[in-house]
Design a protein around this motif. Structure first.
Motif, PDB file in Angstrom:
ATOM      1  N   LEU A 280       0.844  -1.410   0.000  1.00  0.00           N
ATOM      2  CA  LEU A 280      -0.118   0.143   0.066  1.00  0.00           C
ATOM      3  C   LEU A 280       0.799   1.117  -0.120  1.00  0.00           C
ATOM      4  CD1 LEU A 280      -2.370  -1.149   2.714  1.00  0.00           C
ATOM      5  CD2 LEU A 280      -3.036  -0.537   0.250  1.00  0.00           C
ATOM      6  N   GLY A 281       0.654   1.916  -0.973  1.00  0.00           N
ATOM      7  CA  GLY A 281       1.595   3.249  -1.102  1.00  0.00           C
ATOM      8  C   GLY A 281       2.755   3.030  -1.713  1.00  0.00           C
ATOM      9  N   SER A 282       3.205   2.121  -2.285  1.00  0.00           N
ATOM     10  CA  SER A 282       4.468   1.892  -2.890  1.00  0.00           C
ATOM     11  C   SER A 282       4.918   2.276  -4.029  1.00  0.00           C
ATOM     12  CB  SER A 282       4.870   0.169  -2.744  1.00  0.00           C
ATOM     13  OG  SER A 282       3.805  -0.460  -3.582  1.00  0.00           O
ATOM     14  N   GLU A 283       3.856   2.989  -4.830  1.00  0.00           N
ATOM     15  CA  GLU A 283       3.983   3.712  -5.958  1.00  0.00           C
ATOM     16  C   GLU A 283       4.770   2.882  -7.193  1.00  0.00           C
ATOM     17  OE1 GLU A 283       4.845   7.734  -5.052  1.00  0.00           O
ATOM     18  OE2 GLU A 283       3.447   7.949  -3.583  1.00  0.00           O
ATOM     19  N   GLY A 284       4.468   1.575  -7.167  1.00  0.00           N
ATOM     20  CA  GLY A 284       5.376   0.972  -8.373  1.00  0.00           C
ATOM     21  C   GLY A 284       6.701   0.565  -7.858  1.00  0.00           C
ATOM     22  N   ARG A 285       7.106   0.846  -6.866  1.00  0.00           N
ATOM     23  CA  ARG A 285       8.552   0.641  -6.534  1.00  0.00           C
ATOM     24  C   ARG A 285       8.813  -0.655  -6.172  1.00  0.00           C
ATOM     25  NH1 ARG A 285      12.693   4.947  -4.733  1.00  0.00           N
ATOM     26  NH2 ARG A 285      13.859   3.200  -5.559  1.00  0.00           N
ATOM     27  N   LEU A 286       7.945  -1.560  -5.697  1.00  0.00           N
ATOM     28  CA  LEU A 286       7.975  -2.889  -5.413  1.00  0.00           C
ATOM     29  C   LEU A 286       7.438  -3.891  -6.318  1.00  0.00           C
ATOM     30  CD1 LEU A 286       7.062  -2.804  -1.571  1.00  0.00           C
ATOM     31  CD2 LEU A 286       9.160  -2.543  -2.530  1.00  0.00           C
ATOM     32  N   GLY A 287       6.585  -3.562  -7.251  1.00  0.00           N
ATOM     33  CA  GLY A 287       6.246  -4.337  -8.216  1.00  0.00           C
ATOM     34  C   GLY A 287       4.862  -3.613  -9.015  1.00  0.00           C
ATOM     35  N   ILE A 288       4.304  -4.466  -9.766  1.00  0.00           N
ATOM     36  CA  ILE A 288       3.036  -4.103 -10.481  1.00  0.00           C
ATOM     37  C   ILE A 288       1.920  -4.736  -9.666  1.00  0.00           C
ATOM     38  CG2 ILE A 288       1.822  -3.980 -12.744  1.00  0.00           C
ATOM     39  CD1 ILE A 288       4.543  -3.723 -14.150  1.00  0.00           C
ATOM     40  N   ILE A 289       0.816  -4.342  -9.417  1.00  0.00           N
ATOM     41  CA  ILE A 289      -0.154  -4.819  -8.716  1.00  0.00           C
ATOM     42  C   ILE A 289      -1.306  -5.203  -9.837  1.00  0.00           C
ATOM     43  CG2 ILE A 289      -2.378  -4.274  -7.421  1.00  0.00           C
ATOM     44  CD1 ILE A 289      -0.561  -2.155  -5.975  1.00  0.00           C
ATOM     45  N   THR A 290      -1.816  -6.481  -9.845  1.00  0.00           N
ATOM     46  CA  THR A 290      -2.357  -6.896 -10.844  1.00  0.00           C
ATOM     47  C   THR A 290      -3.953  -7.007 -10.777  1.00  0.00           C
ATOM     48  OG1 THR A 290      -1.851  -9.244 -10.398  1.00  0.00           O
ATOM     49  CG2 THR A 290      -0.650  -8.048 -12.024  1.00  0.00           C
ATOM     50  N   GLN A 291      -4.300  -7.423  -9.447  1.00  0.00           N
ATOM     51  CA  GLN A 291      -5.683  -7.446  -8.924  1.00  0.00           C
ATOM     52  C   GLN A 291      -5.631  -7.449  -7.360  1.00  0.00           C
ATOM     53  OE1 GLN A 291      -6.694 -11.369 -10.747  1.00  0.00           O
ATOM     54  NE2 GLN A 291      -6.186 -12.547  -8.807  1.00  0.00           N
ATOM     55  N   ALA A 292      -6.828  -7.249  -6.842  1.00  0.00           N
ATOM     56  CA  ALA A 292      -6.758  -7.138  -5.579  1.00  0.00           C
ATOM     57  C   ALA A 292      -8.485  -7.730  -4.740  1.00  0.00           C
ATOM     58  CB  ALA A 292      -6.836  -5.605  -5.074  1.00  0.00           C
ATOM     59  N   TRP A 293      -8.350  -8.100  -3.794  1.00  0.00           N
ATOM     60  CA  TRP A 293      -9.705  -8.320  -3.128  1.00  0.00           C
ATOM     61  C   TRP A 293     -10.023  -7.127  -2.492  1.00  0.00           C
ATOM     62  CZ3 TRP A 293     -12.925 -12.432  -3.738  1.00  0.00           C
ATOM     63  CH2 TRP A 293     -12.599 -13.629  -4.380  1.00  0.00           C
ATOM     64  N   MET A 294     -11.023  -6.812  -2.554  1.00  0.00           N
ATOM     65  CA  MET A 294     -11.585  -5.204  -2.118  1.00  0.00           C
ATOM     66  C   MET A 294     -12.935  -5.449  -1.256  1.00  0.00           C
ATOM     67  SD  MET A 294      -9.095  -3.644  -3.244  1.00  0.00           S
ATOM     68  CE  MET A 294      -9.541  -1.863  -3.313  1.00  0.00           C
ATOM     69  N   GLN A 295     -13.243  -4.740  -0.001  1.00  0.00           N
ATOM     70  CA  GLN A 295     -14.311  -4.808   0.464  1.00  0.00           C
ATOM     71  C   GLN A 295     -15.500  -4.162  -0.265  1.00  0.00           C
ATOM     72  OE1 GLN A 295     -13.926  -6.336   4.113  1.00  0.00           O
ATOM     73  NE2 GLN A 295     -15.872  -6.838   3.395  1.00  0.00           N
TER      74      GLN A 295
END
Length: 582
Positions: A280-295
Motif C-alpha cells: 500500500l502506497g509503494s507507487e510501483g517501486r515494489l512491483g505491479i499490482i495486478t488484482q485485489a480483493w476489495m471490501q
C-alpha cells in the motif's frame, strides 16, 4: 515520428489536460459571479482569453530507443495491437496531471518520454513483460488512469535505459464477488466508473470515490494509499483492500527474474510486519499490482447529502470533531472555510428568481443571528443506510450543528455538490489557460491541531504570495474525518502566467508543505509522495523511517528497474528533479 494510429487498447486522457478529448470544458459563461471573483482575488480577467488547444505536431518528441530484441519479446507477449510507440501514446504516458506536468507538456518540455507503452491483458502477461524488461535492464513504470499529481509516473531525467510504461487499462474487470464475505476480486486497471458500473449491476458498491474517480484505477488507489470522499463510512483504500496479487522481482539467484506476491483476503492476521502495508502506497517501486480483493457493500436503501452553514470555520471544525466522535457515522463529512465557501458561491450558475429570494432570505436570517457574511462556512454531510439509520443520524448531526451555532439548509445544495464533485480538475485547467497555476496539498492532524495548521498554512501561503509579487488565493476544507483527527485539503492559485511561473509556484508550494511539517501534519494524506513530496519525508517519518523505506526498495529492486526515484530521492524541497526549472 513513430506512427501507430490504430485505436488505443484502453481509455486515456488527452495529452495536455484533464479528461478525454472532446470532454466539455469548464464553462464560465453561465457563472456570472466567477469573473468578478477571479478579478478580485487574482487580478485576472478570465473572460479576456480563449484557449487555443496545443498541437502535438508542434512539439519535438524524442525518438524511442526501444531495441529490436525487447520489442519482439513484448510483441510476442501481448500482441501487436497492445504495443504502442507512436508519439501521442508515449506523450500521454510521460506525465501525470499535476499542474507542473501540464505546464511542462504544454510548453513542449517532455523530459524522459517512455520508449514504449505496453498493455498487458492478464497477470501472466504482466509477469512476462516484467521478465523481459528485467532481462533487458529496462525501467518499468505502472500506469493506471494517469491522474497522479505528485510526479509518480515519469521517468527520471537522463535515464539511459529503455523506459516502458505498463498501462493496465485492459485489465478492467470485476472477476468475482464473495457475497458472504462481502469482498470482490477486481483487476487493477479498472477505472472507477467502470468498476462501479459492474458492481452496481449486481447490487454492490466499493464506496470509494476520490476526486480523481473518473480517471483513476483500483491499482492506482492501492499504490498511492488513496482516500475517497465517503471514507467516513467506507474507510480509505488501506481499509478496503483485503488481499492482492503483485508481480515483483524474484530473489537474487533465482532462475526466474520475477515472482508473484499473493496475499489472501483475510479479515485480520498476525504474520509479522505487514507485507500488505508495504505494498500500500509503494507507487510501483515494489512491483505491479495486478488484482485485489476489495471490501464491498450492498447499495444503501437511502442516501442523501444535507447542507449546513456555520458562522465561521472554528464552529465548523468543532462540529466536525463532535460528529466524528458521535455515533451518527455519516458517510461523508466536509466543512469548507470562509474562502472556499466564497469560491463555491461564486462558482454557481445564475440563480432563478425563486432561489434568488431564498438566498436573500437566508442572508437576512444570518445577519439577524449576528453572523459576519464574510466568515460564513458551508458544510456537507452525507448519510447512507436504512431509512431508520439515516433519520437517526441526521437528528444527531442536527443537534450538534445547532449547538455550534450552525443551521441546516436542506438537501438542495448537497444534491448540486454531489453532481459537480468531479469538476474541479476542469476548473484547474481553465485557470491554467488563463495563466493561473492552481494546485492542491492535503494533510492530516489530530483534532487538537486542525485549527492551528489551517491558520498557519493560510498565513504561510499568503506570505509566500507577497514574496513572489503575484496575487494569490488559498482555500481549504475538511475532507476526511477520523476519531482522532481530520484531513484538511488546501487549494491554492497564483496569478503568474510568465515563463518563470513554476518558480513562483514552487515558492508557494514549499511554504504550504513546510507549514504541514511545522504544525504536526503529514506530508500527504491521500495523493501519495512521488517526487513532489519526497524532500519532506525525513521530517514526516524521521530519517530512520526513510532509511527503512530505502532498504526495502533496494532489497526488492536492487537494479532500480521499478519506477526509480519515487517516494525517496535526493531533491530540493518543493522542486522535483524533473522540474521545468531544475
Amino acid at each position: 515520428m513513430s506512427q501507430n494510429k490504430s485505436k488505443a487498447p484502453a481509455k486515456y486522457q488527452k495529452w495536455w489536460g484533464w479528461g478525454a478529448d472532446g470532454d466539455k470544458p469548464y464553462a464560465v459563461a453561465n457563472k456570472p459571479k466567477f469573473p468578478p471573483f477571479a478579478m478580485d482575488k487574482l487580478g485576472v480577467d478570465i473572460l479576456a482569453k480563449d484557449l487555443t488547444e496545443p498541437r502535438l505536431a508542434d512539439i519535438d518528441v524524442p525518438a524511442s530507443i526501444l531495441g529490436d530484441e525487447l520489442r519482439e519479446q513484448l510483441l510476442s507477449t501481448v500482441g501487436a495491437d497492445n504495443v504502442r510507440t507512436d508519439d501521442e501514446m508515449r506523450v500521454v504516458h510521460s506525465y501525470g496531471k499535476g499542474v507542473r506536468d501540464l505546464v511542462r507538456v504544454r510548453r513542449g518540455i517532455l523530459g524522459r518520454v517512455p520508449d514504449v507503452v505496453v498493455y498487458p491483458g492478464s497477470g501472466d502477461e504482466v509477469q512476462a513483460v516484467m521478465e523481459a524488461c528485467l532481462r533487458a535492464d529496462a525501467v518499468l513504470i505502472p500506469y493506471g488512469g494517469g491522474s497522479n499529481i505528485v510526479a509518480a509516473l515519469e521517468a527520471e531525467p537522463g535515464e539511459q535505459r529503455v523506459v516502458v510504461s505498463v498501462d493496465m487499462g485492459r485489465m478492467n474487470k470485476v472477476l468475482e464477488i464473495d457475497e458472504q464475505a462481502e469482498i470482490a476480486l477486481i483487476q487493477a486497471g479498472a477505472l472507477g466508473p467502470d468498476m462501479e458500473e459492474q458492481l452496481n449491476a449486481k447490487g454492490w458498491t466499493l464506496g470509494h470515490f476520490p476526486d480523481s474517480f473518473m480517471w483513476s484505477t483500483v491499482g492506482g488507489w492501492i499504490a498511492t494509499r488513496s482516500t475517497g470522499s465517503q471514507s467516513d463510512k467506507y474507510g480509505d483504500i488501506a481499509d478496503i483492500t483485503r488481499g492482492l496479487e503483485m508481480v515483483m522481482p524474484a530473489a537474487e539467484g533465482s532462475e526466474q527474474r520475477t515472482q508473484v506476491l499473493s496475499l489472501h483476503p483475510l479479515p485480520s492476521y498476525s504474520s509479522g510486519p505487514s507485507v500488505r502495508e508495504m505494498v500500500l502506497g509503494s507507487e510501483g517501486r515494489l512491483g505491479i499490482i495486478t488484482q485485489a480483493w476489495m471490501q464491498v457493500h450492498r447499495i444503501a436503501e437511502a442516501r442523501e447529502i444535507q447542507a449546513y452553514f456555520y458562522p465561521n470555520y472554528d464552529a465548523g471544525l468543532k462540529a466536525a470533531e463532535l460528529i466524528a466522535h458521535s455515533d451518527a457515522k455519516p458517510m461523508m463529512l466536509r466543512v469548507s472555510d470562509a474562502a472556499e465557501t466564497e469560491f463555491s458561491m461564486a462558482n454557481g450558475k445564475k440563480s432563478s428568481t425563486k432561489s434568488h429570494y431564498i438566498n436573500k432570505a437566508m442572508q437576512k436570517l444570518m445577519t439577524a443571528k449576528g453572523w459576519n457574511l464574510e466568515e460564513i462556512c458551508i458544510s456537507f454531510v452525507g448519510f447512507e443506510g436504512s431509512p431508520v439509520h439515516v433519520r437517526y443520524a441526521k437528528s444527531v448531526v442536527n443537534k450538534i450543528v445547532r449547538a455550534q451555532g450552525g443551521m441546516n439548509v436542506g438537501k438542495g445544495p448537497g444534491t448540486l455538490f454531489d453532481q459537480k464533485k468531479y469538476d474541479i480538475p476542469y476548473i484547474r485547467d481553465f485557470l491554467l489557460n488563463m495563466g493561473i497555476p492552481a494546485d492542491v496539498s492535503e494533510t492530516a492532524t489530530p483534532w487538537s491541531r486542525t485549527k492551528e495548521i489551517h491558520d498557519e498554512t493560510v498565513k504561510a501561503a499568503e506570505q509566500a504570495f507577497a514574496e513572489t509579487g503575484h496575487k494569490g488565493f488559498i482555500m481549504c476544507h475538511v475532507s476526511h474525518s477520523y476519531h482522532a483527527g481530520a484531513c484538511q485539503y488546501f487549494t491554492f492559485a497564483v496569478a503568474d502566467g510568465s515563463e518563470d511561473n513554476m518558480a513562483t509556484y514552487d515558492h508557494v508550494k514549499r511554504a504550504v508543505q513546510q507549514s504541514f511539517m511545522e504544525h504536526g501534519g503529514t506530508v500527504s494524506h491521500h495523493h501519495g509522495v512521488g517526487e513532489e513530496h519526497s524532500p519532506w519525508m525525513e521530517q514526516d517519518i524521521s530519517p530512520a523511517g526513510v532509511h527503512i523505506q530505502r532498504k526495502l526498495f533496494e532489497g526488492v529492486d536492487p537494479g532500480k528497474n521499478l519506477n526509480p526515484g519515487k517516494i525517496v530521492h535526493d531533491g530540493k524541497p518543493g522542486i522535483s528533479s524533473n522540474s521545468a526549472d531544475a
